[in-house]
Design a protein around this motif. Structure first.
Motif, short mmCIF file in Angstrom:
data_model
loop_
_atom_site.label_atom_id
_atom_site.label_comp_id
_atom_site.label_asym_id
_atom_site.label_seq_id
_atom_site.Cartn_x
_atom_site.Cartn_y
_atom_site.Cartn_z
N GLY A 46 33.45 53.56 28.42
CA GLY A 46 32.53 52.72 29.16
C GLY A 46 33.17 51.47 29.45
N VAL A 47 33.39 50.84 28.19
CA VAL A 47 33.92 49.50 28.17
C VAL A 47 35.30 49.44 28.73
N LEU A 70 38.37 47.50 33.56
CA LEU A 70 39.38 48.01 34.71
C LEU A 70 38.56 47.93 35.99
N ALA A 71 37.55 48.11 36.15
CA ALA A 71 37.01 48.09 37.35
C ALA A 71 36.72 46.82 37.86
N GLY A 72 36.42 45.68 36.63
CA GLY A 72 36.37 44.13 36.94
C GLY A 72 37.71 43.73 37.27
N ALA A 73 38.77 44.13 36.59
CA ALA A 73 40.11 43.53 36.91
C ALA A 73 40.58 43.86 38.30
N ILE A 91 39.61 40.97 45.44
CA ILE A 91 39.18 39.72 46.37
C ILE A 91 40.32 38.65 46.31
N ALA A 92 41.26 38.38 45.29
CA ALA A 92 42.39 37.64 45.27
C ALA A 92 43.21 37.93 46.43
N HIS A 93 43.39 39.03 46.53
CA HIS A 93 44.37 39.59 47.54
C HIS A 93 43.75 39.31 49.18
N VAL A 119 43.03 33.99 40.67
CA VAL A 119 42.15 35.30 40.19
C VAL A 119 40.68 34.88 40.38
N ASP A 120 40.20 33.88 40.13
CA ASP A 120 38.64 33.44 40.08
C ASP A 120 38.29 32.95 41.66
N GLY A 121 39.62 32.85 42.61
CA GLY A 121 38.84 32.46 43.74
C GLY A 121 38.84 30.87 43.99
#
Length: 133
Positions: free
Chosen positions: A90-91, A96-99, A105-107, A114-116
């Motif tokens: 789960g971790v 992976l989902a967060g990355a 979002i950055a793309h 990465v953080d916009g």
């Protein structure tokens, strides 16, 4: 004549004994062959049965131990290894989902950050005339 009759009488039992001995040896030899063939056949059948029964015995042993524990009033142990494995998975999937979300979002925004966030840098213009065209 008496001697010939006596020799024939002695030879006849000897001949019968020899024939009986030969038949006995032949019967024992063929019985030995049949026994070897039967041993190979039963050995093969036992091996095949063992391969079929092997996995079932482990399952039967686990179920029997669980039944004994239940009858004794003991609760089944928590499967900590499975719980820890599920937590680790789960971790890893969450990370992976967060990355992937941050990358998407950055793309989409067209930024390399990465953080916009876009950083602005103040630049002082030089006062000299040598830099102007």
């Amino acid at each position: 004549m008496f001697a010939t009759n006596l020799l024939e009488r002695r030879r006849k039992p000897q001949r019968i004994t020899d024939q009986a001995w030969d038949q006995l040896v032949s019967a024992v030899g063929s019985a030995g062959d049949a026994a070897r063939l039967a041993r190979q056949h039963t050995s093969h059948m036992a091996s095949e049965a063992g391969h079929r029964v092997g996995p079932a015995t482990g399952e039967a042993r686990q179920r029997a131990m669980a039944a004994v524990d239940a009858l004794a009033g003991r609760r089944p142990a928590m499967p900590w290894a499975w719980i820890a494995g599920a937590a680790a998975a789960g971790v890893a999937l969450g990370w992976l989902a967060g990355a992937m979300a941050r990358s998407a979002i950055a793309h989409r925004d067209g930024t390399d950050s990465v953080d916009g966030r876009i950083e602005f840098v103040e630049v002082d213009e030089p006062t000299g005339s040598s830099l102007r065209p």
